[in-house]
Design a protein around this motif. Structure first.
Motif, short mmCIF file in Angstrom:
data_model
loop_
_atom_site.label_atom_id
_atom_site.label_comp_id
_atom_site.label_asym_id
_atom_site.label_seq_id
_atom_site.Cartn_x
_atom_site.Cartn_y
_atom_site.Cartn_z
N ARG A 46 -4.57 1.51 -6.04
CA ARG A 46 -3.17 1.95 -6.02
C ARG A 46 -2.29 0.85 -5.44
N GLY A 47 -1.12 0.69 -6.00
CA GLY A 47 -0.20 -0.33 -5.53
C GLY A 47 1.18 0.23 -5.25
N ALA A 48 1.89 -0.47 -4.40
CA ALA A 48 3.29 -0.18 -4.11
C ALA A 48 4.07 -1.44 -4.47
N HIS A 49 5.35 -1.30 -4.73
CA HIS A 49 6.15 -2.45 -5.13
C HIS A 49 7.30 -2.66 -4.15
N LEU A 50 7.61 -3.94 -3.94
CA LEU A 50 8.58 -4.32 -2.92
C LEU A 50 9.35 -5.55 -3.39
N HIS A 51 10.68 -5.56 -3.17
CA HIS A 51 11.42 -6.80 -3.39
C HIS A 51 10.87 -7.82 -2.39
N PRO A 52 10.63 -9.04 -2.79
CA PRO A 52 10.07 -10.03 -1.87
C PRO A 52 11.10 -10.59 -0.89
N THR A 53 11.72 -9.71 -0.13
CA THR A 53 12.72 -10.09 0.87
C THR A 53 12.35 -9.47 2.21
N THR A 54 12.79 -10.11 3.28
CA THR A 54 12.51 -9.56 4.60
C THR A 54 13.29 -8.28 4.84
N ALA A 55 14.45 -8.13 4.22
CA ALA A 55 15.25 -6.90 4.40
C ALA A 55 14.50 -5.69 3.85
N CYS A 56 13.96 -5.81 2.66
CA CYS A 56 13.21 -4.70 2.07
C CYS A 56 11.90 -4.46 2.83
N TYR A 57 11.26 -5.54 3.26
CA TYR A 57 10.03 -5.41 4.06
C TYR A 57 10.33 -4.65 5.36
N ASP A 58 11.37 -5.07 6.08
CA ASP A 58 11.73 -4.41 7.34
C ASP A 58 12.05 -2.94 7.13
N SER A 59 12.76 -2.64 6.06
CA SER A 59 13.10 -1.25 5.75
C SER A 59 11.85 -0.43 5.45
N ALA A 60 10.93 -0.99 4.70
CA ALA A 60 9.69 -0.28 4.36
C ALA A 60 8.84 -0.03 5.61
N VAL A 61 8.78 -1.00 6.52
CA VAL A 61 8.02 -0.83 7.76
C VAL A 61 8.68 0.24 8.62
N ARG A 62 9.99 0.18 8.75
CA ARG A 62 10.73 1.15 9.55
C ARG A 62 10.53 2.58 9.03
N ARG A 63 10.50 2.73 7.70
CA ARG A 63 10.34 4.04 7.09
C ARG A 63 8.87 4.46 6.97
N ARG A 64 7.96 3.59 7.36
CA ARG A 64 6.51 3.83 7.24
C ARG A 64 6.12 4.11 5.78
N ALA A 65 6.66 3.30 4.90
CA ALA A 65 6.48 3.52 3.47
C ALA A 65 5.12 3.06 2.95
N PHE A 66 4.53 2.03 3.55
CA PHE A 66 3.27 1.50 3.01
C PHE A 66 2.11 2.49 3.11
N PRO A 67 1.85 3.09 4.28
CA PRO A 67 0.75 4.07 4.32
C PRO A 67 0.96 5.24 3.37
N ARG A 68 2.21 5.68 3.23
CA ARG A 68 2.51 6.81 2.35
C ARG A 68 2.33 6.42 0.89
N ALA A 69 2.89 5.28 0.49
CA ALA A 69 2.81 4.86 -0.91
C ALA A 69 1.39 4.50 -1.33
N LEU A 70 0.64 3.92 -0.41
CA LEU A 70 -0.73 3.50 -0.73
C LEU A 70 -1.76 4.59 -0.45
N ARG A 71 -1.28 5.71 0.09
CA ARG A 71 -2.13 6.86 0.41
C ARG A 71 -3.31 6.47 1.29
N SER A 72 -2.99 5.74 2.33
CA SER A 72 -4.01 5.34 3.30
C SER A 72 -3.61 5.90 4.66
N GLY A 73 -4.47 5.74 5.63
CA GLY A 73 -4.20 6.28 6.96
C GLY A 73 -3.01 5.62 7.64
N THR A 74 -2.63 6.15 8.77
CA THR A 74 -1.47 5.63 9.49
C THR A 74 -1.76 4.29 10.15
#
Length: 103
Positions: A46-74
């Motif tokens: 399973r993959g998630a997609h992200l604009h290759p920018t630090t702004a989108c990365y920071d937003s995804a980390v803040r929202r805890r989007a990676f564990p949710r999108a990748l369906r993995s643990g916290t």
């Protein structure tokens, strides 16, 4: 937009798949679970997609989007992805003109 369209997990904007960086669940250098970049888009799973920018990365980390999108643990780290994005912004640019020589 031509071709497949995906949603950035950081800013939640839709963009062409070719404009986004694919991220998959993998391991960091110490063997711990982590979100890792898949620039070629060929890794299995399973993959998630992200604009290759630090702004989108920071937003995804803040929202805890990676564990949710990748369906993995916290306990999913993001250090490999952060290092990859940092390497994109610090890559030296080449120019056609050599400014070091004086004419």
């Amino acid at each position: 937009m031509a071709g497949p369209v995906r949603t950035c997990v950081g800013c939640r904007e839709r963009a062409a798949k070719s404009e986004l960086l694919r991220v998959v669940a993998g391991t960091d250098s110490r063997g711990r679970p982590a979100a890792v970049p898949d620039p070629e888009g060929t890794a299995a799973g399973r993959g998630a997609h992200l604009h290759p920018t630090t702004a989108c990365y920071d937003s995804a980390v803040r929202r805890r989007a990676f564990p949710r999108a990748l369906r993995s643990g916290t306990g999913l780290g993001t250090a490999p992805l952060e290092e990859y994005l940092a390497s994109l912004t610090t890559t030296p640019r080449t120019t056609d003109q050599d400014w070091s020589s004086s004419s």
